[in-house]
Enzyme design. Structure first.
Site, short mmCIF file in Angstrom:
data_model
loop_
_atom_site.label_atom_id
_atom_site.label_comp_id
_atom_site.label_asym_id
_atom_site.label_seq_id
_atom_site.Cartn_x
_atom_site.Cartn_y
_atom_site.Cartn_z
N LEU A 172 0.14 6.35 -16.52
CA LEU A 172 0.91 5.58 -17.50
C LEU A 172 0.88 4.09 -17.21
O LEU A 172 1.21 3.28 -18.09
CB LEU A 172 2.38 6.04 -17.50
CG LEU A 172 2.66 7.52 -17.77
CD1 LEU A 172 4.03 7.88 -17.24
CD2 LEU A 172 2.58 7.81 -19.26
N ALA B 205 0.40 0.32 -16.87
CA ALA B 205 -0.40 -0.67 -17.59
C ALA B 205 0.46 -1.88 -17.93
O ALA B 205 1.67 -1.78 -18.11
CB ALA B 205 -0.96 -0.09 -18.88
N TYR C 8 -5.75 -6.92 -24.22
CA TYR C 8 -5.06 -5.68 -23.86
C TYR C 8 -5.85 -4.46 -24.34
O TYR C 8 -6.10 -3.53 -23.58
CB TYR C 8 -3.65 -5.66 -24.46
CG TYR C 8 -3.00 -4.30 -24.43
CD1 TYR C 8 -2.71 -3.68 -23.23
CD2 TYR C 8 -2.71 -3.63 -25.62
CE1 TYR C 8 -2.12 -2.42 -23.21
CE2 TYR C 8 -2.13 -2.38 -25.61
CZ TYR C 8 -1.83 -1.77 -24.40
OH TYR C 8 -1.27 -0.52 -24.38
#
Length: 328
Positions: A53, A55, A154
């Site tokens: 998860l 990030a 991103y």
């Protein structure tokens, strides 16, 4: 069960263990990009399944802090994989929470049925108020049909994560489950993080009696998926015997404009009607929603939280919280 988290102050201002974290979960505070953290952790732990998860997630923020995003998202992933090999701790499956940002603007359809990828909207388009691509309509994302073409740093780092994991996993016989999340919201999300998302921001503004500002013409499209639905999808990919060759799109299945979202939230708090201000953010995509038909079929999962119900539940939770100052 063990969780590794750096408790970044942008998300966890107090830098303490989250109260809502299940007591059965052992929390290790550390940086995923630090090999020493992995060496300490994997000396005593042999994970059967890894749910990745971790990030950096701010789309706009990544335009000016690209190095930090790449370091955490890309190097953090490779450090994890290197450590798993270094300690001979190869799991059976790794699940990555990826993002709808990998698609960028996605595919658009012309009146004759032809499909194209117009790419990122230019600054000149935005400054002239040309919000859509003339003559085209947006199509919902679907992993087996829509080509990933990220338009943000991103999004590029999330796509890099996917490709790194798949390449590594093929060599080590590890299953990889990819879930491409739409805009996740719900109780428990950070209310101090300016990059958390517009649902909580709109709710906080309306609660304060302020007018919600709508960017562009108010018709930006998003798919808002409630946290419980997103969590159930991740658990399904982590625990069920499901195909893992392609990514799963996780959303509500509803394409919602920010105008519609603003109207719902303003109505909950009796706030002024949202107002279009014509402002824009460079790098923002015009439309992001997804087709969840294959996901529901293959995972045996379906969203249970329509936007109106989910938003009201989030607002009820916000009403119980001590809120940080609202900027702007």
């Amino acid at each position: 069960m063990l969780a590794l988290d750096n408790l970044h102050p942008q998300v966890h201002p107090s830098r303490t263990r989250p109260a809502a974290l299940d007591p059965a979960v052992e929390l290790v505070v550390g940086d995923v990009a630090d090999p020493a953290v992995w060496d300490t952790l994997l000396a005593n732990v042999s994970p059967a399944v890894v749910v990745h998860l971790a990030a950096e997630t701010g789309t706009g923020q990544s335009l000016t802090e690209g190095t930090r995003h790449a370091h955490v998202n890309v190097v953090g992933t490779t450090q994890m994989l290197d450590a798993l090999v270094r300690h001979s701790r190869i799991p059976s499956r790794i699940v990555l929470t990826s993002s709808r940002a990998v698609y960028g603007e996605g595919a658009w359809e012309a009146s004759d049925g032809s499909v194209s990828y117009p790419g990122q909207r230019s600054r000149a388009m935005l400054e002239s108020g040309t919000w859509d691509f003339p003559g085209l309509r947006c199509l919902p994302f679907e992993a087996t049909r829509t080509e990933p073409r990220p338009t943000s740093i991103y999004g590029a780092t999330k796509l890099a994560q996917e490709m790194i994991l798949k390449a590594w996993a093929l060599s080590f016989g590890v299953e990889v489950g990819l879930v491409r999340l739409q805009n996740v919201y719900g109780p428990g999300q950070s209310l101090s993080n300016p990059y958390t998302g517009i649902v909580s921001l709109f709710a906080r503004m309306a609660k304060a009696g302020r007018t919600i500002p709508l960017y562009e013409d108010g018709e930006i499209i998003r798919d808002f998926v409630f946290i419980e639905d997103a969590a159930r999808a991740v658990i399904a990919v982590a625990t069920e015997s499901v195909p893992t060759s392609t990514a799963y799109d996780i959303g509500s299945g509803e394409a919602t404009s920010i105008r519609e979202l603003g109207d719902v939230i303003a109505g909950i708090y009796g706030a002024p009607k949202p107002v279009v201000n014509g402002a824009f953010r460079n790098g923002d995509v015009r439309a992001a929603s997804c087709d969840i038909a294959r996901t529901t079929r293959e995972l045996g999962w379906s969203p249970q939280w329509p936007v109106q119900r989910g938003v009201r539940t989030l607002c009820e939770w916000i009403d119980t919280q001590e809120l940080p100052p609202l900027c702007g």
